[in-house]
Design a protein around this motif. Sequence first.
Motif, PDB file in Angstrom:
ATOM      1  N   VAL A  10       0.847  -1.190   0.000  1.00  0.00           N
ATOM      2  CA  VAL A  10       0.000   0.000   0.000  1.00  0.00           C
ATOM      3  C   VAL A  10       0.882   1.238   0.000  1.00  0.00           C
ATOM      4  O   VAL A  10       1.908   1.274   0.677  1.00  0.00           O
ATOM      5  CB  VAL A  10      -0.894   0.019   1.263  1.00  0.00           C
ATOM      6  N   ILE A  12       0.365   5.766  -0.178  1.00  0.00           N
ATOM      7  CA  ILE A  12      -0.563   6.900  -0.175  1.00  0.00           C
ATOM      8  C   ILE A  12       0.191   8.130  -0.679  1.00  0.00           C
ATOM      9  O   ILE A  12       1.285   8.417  -0.194  1.00  0.00           O
ATOM     10  CB  ILE A  12      -1.103   7.192   1.245  1.00  0.00           C
ATOM     11  N   ILE A  14      -0.807  12.224  -1.386  1.00  0.00           N
ATOM     12  CA  ILE A  14      -1.815  13.275  -1.303  1.00  0.00           C
ATOM     13  C   ILE A  14      -1.135  14.608  -1.594  1.00  0.00           C
ATOM     14  O   ILE A  14      -0.103  14.924  -0.994  1.00  0.00           O
ATOM     15  CB  ILE A  14      -2.463  13.325   0.111  1.00  0.00           C
ATOM     16  N   ARG A  19      -3.757  17.686   2.301  1.00  0.00           N
ATOM     17  CA  ARG A  19      -3.303  16.933   3.467  1.00  0.00           C
ATOM     18  C   ARG A  19      -3.980  17.421   4.741  1.00  0.00           C
ATOM     19  O   ARG A  19      -4.438  18.553   4.826  1.00  0.00           O
ATOM     20  CB  ARG A  19      -1.781  17.046   3.605  1.00  0.00           C
ATOM     21  N   TYR A  23      -8.513  12.689   4.050  1.00  0.00           N
ATOM     22  CA  TYR A  23      -8.642  11.938   2.803  1.00  0.00           C
ATOM     23  C   TYR A  23      -7.796  10.659   2.813  1.00  0.00           C
ATOM     24  O   TYR A  23      -8.248   9.598   2.378  1.00  0.00           O
ATOM     25  CB  TYR A  23      -8.249  12.789   1.603  1.00  0.00           C
ATOM     26  N   ALA A  24      -6.562  10.764   3.273  1.00  0.00           N
ATOM     27  CA  ALA A  24      -5.665   9.604   3.279  1.00  0.00           C
ATOM     28  C   ALA A  24      -6.197   8.525   4.229  1.00  0.00           C
ATOM     29  O   ALA A  24      -6.193   7.345   3.890  1.00  0.00           O
ATOM     30  CB  ALA A  24      -4.248  10.015   3.675  1.00  0.00           C
ATOM     31  N   ARG A  25      -6.655   8.935   5.406  1.00  0.00           N
ATOM     32  CA  ARG A  25      -7.178   7.966   6.367  1.00  0.00           C
ATOM     33  C   ARG A  25      -8.406   7.250   5.816  1.00  0.00           C
ATOM     34  O   ARG A  25      -8.545   6.038   5.920  1.00  0.00           O
ATOM     35  CB  ARG A  25      -7.511   8.661   7.690  1.00  0.00           C
ATOM     36  N   ALA A  27      -9.213   6.911   2.603  1.00  0.00           N
ATOM     37  CA  ALA A  27      -8.791   6.070   1.479  1.00  0.00           C
ATOM     38  C   ALA A  27      -8.176   4.771   1.986  1.00  0.00           C
ATOM     39  O   ALA A  27      -8.474   3.686   1.468  1.00  0.00           O
ATOM     40  CB  ALA A  27      -7.803   6.823   0.601  1.00  0.00           C
ATOM     41  N   LEU A  28      -7.329   4.861   3.009  1.00  0.00           N
ATOM     42  CA  LEU A  28      -6.694   3.666   3.564  1.00  0.00           C
ATOM     43  C   LEU A  28      -7.724   2.756   4.225  1.00  0.00           C
ATOM     44  O   LEU A  28      -7.672   1.538   4.087  1.00  0.00           O
ATOM     45  CB  LEU A  28      -5.610   4.084   4.556  1.00  0.00           C
ATOM     46  N   SER A  55       3.137  10.189   7.824  1.00  0.00           N
ATOM     47  CA  SER A  55       2.721   8.912   7.227  1.00  0.00           C
ATOM     48  C   SER A  55       2.773   7.777   8.242  1.00  0.00           C
ATOM     49  O   SER A  55       1.894   6.911   8.248  1.00  0.00           O
ATOM     50  CB  SER A  55       3.591   8.576   6.023  1.00  0.00           C
TER      51      SER A  55
END
Length: 98
Positions: A10, A12, A14, A19, A23-25, A27-28, A55
Amino acid sequence: FNPLHGRAEVGIAILEEYRRKGYAREALRLLAGYAFHALRLHQLYAYVTCDNEASLALFESCGFTRKVALKQWFYNEGDYQDAYLLQCMGADYLLRLK
């Protein structure tokens, strides 16, 4: 993605302007749900440079744990950087959801 061993790597990325907005959380979280439910994967893993605190915090907040430090793993702008291998096991992730 390695279906034989039931795992996938995986990553990520962004853009800076997006940031720290979740969004990243999200998506993950969605990716992990799909990987463990639909694809029936056993584990997800990621490599993160040791100095990338944002990260590292993101992955750890989503159930990934640091497993090993890899010396001089990434080459970037004329220098080598150490990285952590982080791992999320499907069974552990699914237990967190209950």
